[in-house]
Design a protein around this motif. Sequence first.
Motif, PDB file in Angstrom:
ATOM      1  N   HIS A   1       0.816  -1.211   0.000  1.00  0.00           N
ATOM      2  CA  HIS A   1       0.000   0.000   0.000  1.00  0.00           C
ATOM      3  C   HIS A   1       0.850   1.263   0.000  1.00  0.00           C
ATOM      4  O   HIS A   1       0.329   2.370   0.086  1.00  0.00           O
ATOM      5  CB  HIS A   1      -0.971   0.017   1.195  1.00  0.00           C
ATOM      6  CG  HIS A   1      -0.305   0.018   2.535  1.00  0.00           C
ATOM      7  ND1 HIS A   1      -0.149  -1.118   3.280  1.00  0.00           N
ATOM      8  CD2 HIS A   1       0.237   1.020   3.257  1.00  0.00           C
ATOM      9  CE1 HIS A   1       0.450  -0.822   4.410  1.00  0.00           C
ATOM     10  NE2 HIS A   1       0.706   0.476   4.430  1.00  0.00           N
ATOM     11  N   GLY A   2       2.161   1.104  -0.106  1.00  0.00           N
ATOM     12  CA  GLY A   2       3.052   2.260  -0.173  1.00  0.00           C
ATOM     13  C   GLY A   2       4.037   2.108  -1.304  1.00  0.00           C
ATOM     14  O   GLY A   2       3.774   1.418  -2.295  1.00  0.00           O
ATOM     15  N   ALA A   3       5.169   2.759  -1.157  1.00  0.00           N
ATOM     16  CA  ALA A   3       6.204   2.744  -2.194  1.00  0.00           C
ATOM     17  C   ALA A   3       6.989   1.438  -2.111  1.00  0.00           C
ATOM     18  O   ALA A   3       8.101   1.376  -1.586  1.00  0.00           O
ATOM     19  CB  ALA A   3       7.138   3.940  -2.026  1.00  0.00           C
ATOM     20  N   GLY A   4       6.395   0.394  -2.624  1.00  0.00           N
ATOM     21  CA  GLY A   4       7.041  -0.909  -2.605  1.00  0.00           C
ATOM     22  C   GLY A   4       7.144  -1.479  -1.208  1.00  0.00           C
ATOM     23  O   GLY A   4       6.410  -1.112  -0.285  1.00  0.00           O
ATOM     24  N   HIS A   5       8.076  -2.400  -1.048  1.00  0.00           N
ATOM     25  CA  HIS A   5       8.306  -3.049   0.249  1.00  0.00           C
ATOM     26  C   HIS A   5       9.614  -2.510   0.812  1.00  0.00           C
ATOM     27  O   HIS A   5      10.693  -3.054   0.575  1.00  0.00           O
ATOM     28  CB  HIS A   5       8.364  -4.568   0.076  1.00  0.00           C
ATOM     29  CG  HIS A   5       7.069  -5.165  -0.405  1.00  0.00           C
ATOM     30  ND1 HIS A   5       6.725  -5.202  -1.737  1.00  0.00           N
ATOM     31  CD2 HIS A   5       6.028  -5.722   0.270  1.00  0.00           C
ATOM     32  CE1 HIS A   5       5.532  -5.770  -1.871  1.00  0.00           C
ATOM     33  NE2 HIS A   5       5.085  -6.088  -0.671  1.00  0.00           N
ATOM     34  N   GLY A   6       9.505  -1.418   1.553  1.00  0.00           N
ATOM     35  CA  GLY A   6      10.709  -0.747   2.028  1.00  0.00           C
ATOM     36  C   GLY A   6      11.041  -0.974   3.485  1.00  0.00           C
ATOM     37  O   GLY A   6      12.132  -0.620   3.933  1.00  0.00           O
ATOM     38  N   LYS A   7      10.123  -1.569   4.258  1.00  0.00           N
ATOM     39  CA  LYS A   7      10.339  -1.732   5.697  1.00  0.00           C
ATOM     40  C   LYS A   7      10.886  -3.112   6.027  1.00  0.00           C
ATOM     41  O   LYS A   7      10.630  -4.078   5.327  1.00  0.00           O
ATOM     42  CB  LYS A   7       9.025  -1.508   6.455  1.00  0.00           C
ATOM     43  CG  LYS A   7       8.475  -0.108   6.340  1.00  0.00           C
ATOM     44  CD  LYS A   7       7.199   0.053   7.160  1.00  0.00           C
ATOM     45  CE  LYS A   7       6.642   1.461   7.058  1.00  0.00           C
ATOM     46  NZ  LYS A   7       5.383   1.608   7.832  1.00  0.00           N
ATOM     47  N   ARG A   8      11.601  -3.175   7.116  1.00  0.00           N
ATOM     48  CA  ARG A   8      12.069  -4.451   7.639  1.00  0.00           C
ATOM     49  C   ARG A   8      11.201  -4.874   8.822  1.00  0.00           C
ATOM     50  O   ARG A   8      10.607  -4.034   9.499  1.00  0.00           O
ATOM     51  CB  ARG A   8      13.536  -4.362   8.068  1.00  0.00           C
ATOM     52  CG  ARG A   8      14.494  -4.142   6.892  1.00  0.00           C
ATOM     53  CD  ARG A   8      15.932  -4.189   7.359  1.00  0.00           C
ATOM     54  NE  ARG A   8      16.861  -4.050   6.266  1.00  0.00           N
ATOM     55  CZ  ARG A   8      17.310  -5.058   5.514  1.00  0.00           C
ATOM     56  NH1 ARG A   8      16.874  -6.283   5.753  1.00  0.00           N
ATOM     57  NH2 ARG A   8      18.167  -4.856   4.547  1.00  0.00           N
TER      58      ARG A   8
END
Length: 381
Positions: free
Chosen positions: A84-91
């Motif tokens: 739901h955001g700018a790709g998969h940026g979180k760990r």
Amino acid sequence: MTHTIASCQRLLDVVEYVESDPRVQLVFTVAPDVFNHQVKGFLDRLGAFVLPWHQAVRERFDLGIAAAYGGLHQLHAPLLVMAHGAGHGKRVRPGPYGGPVLADPPVYGLDAQRLTHGGRVLPTALALSHDHELDVLRRQCPEAVEAAVVVGDPCIDRLVASLPWRPDYRRRMGVDEQHELVVVSSTWGRDGVFGHWPDLLPQLMAQLPPDRYRVAALLHPAVWDAHGHRQIRAWLRDCLDVGLLLPDPTEDWRGPVVAADHVIGDHGSVSAYAAAIGRRVLLLPGLRSLPAAGTPQHLLDATAARLDPHRPLAPQLAPAGEIDQQAVMAALTGRPGEAGVLLRRTMYRLLRLIEPGRHRQSGPVPVPQPNCGRVGHDLAS
């Protein structure tokens, strides 16, 4: 499956590709999530048909679409799952009661914990924004690779399509030609701008000359849900009294980003999107969240200038070094301008329907013009 306002906004972009088809009946349901309090009211205002969750999990559907992960295993349908955001940026972070701190924690949303349940892969189709994410998926959850399809990013496509209308967005916000618009974007949590530097907005309103600058705050919907709308506006009452623009979290945040001259942000998606369309982006120092390598957030973290809240703010807004806009864009989407076509094709394949010819626009449409809470103005449709 609408988990939060943020995921609902992404889904609203995507369901437009099929909801006008008379063979398709679109049904919304509010899935389990700690930040889902405002979703039902938002959907009601849109006139959406909302099925209660307890009923939705007892029915069978031809297709389920989600931009988050809670409760996926309970739905009886082929699933299209996307970020739901700018790709998969979180760990992945340790749980609220602690847990082992991993030297290389997995990327959230591309890990087996999110994508599998009881030994089976949950998504029938996993929409990825970039081929880099496919490489991460092969390492973290190889059993889900067969479901993956790289479609690009529908949000950045709509932002790019909106750029020619920038003067209209600025006019709608009440920003004159002589003004520079400073947009402060905060993701949720202690590492977001609002959580880490709560005095930044009052500082900006006090230090930036009003005859030259206008300031708008884009707070992640989870910030509003965590504290309550009344409390957020109470905390910012003095700023609002002197001209702060504060869009409601249900409004489309992309209009202010297109209108902006400067964006002050954090590791959230808005900063990456702003950099990709050429806005001057400054990041706040001291934020502990480290984005996943290879993501636009990681590239921005490595290259963007920092705003020091302890120094005079206005001189820091002058461009001190340009971010490589093309590099951020290239990290953001592997299929620029194609997300609508590829997602539409994927949905019709899962629905087992013949895709009709395009009867309206052939590409991304501009985002709605902003309202920003200005009294007497309605949202553009």
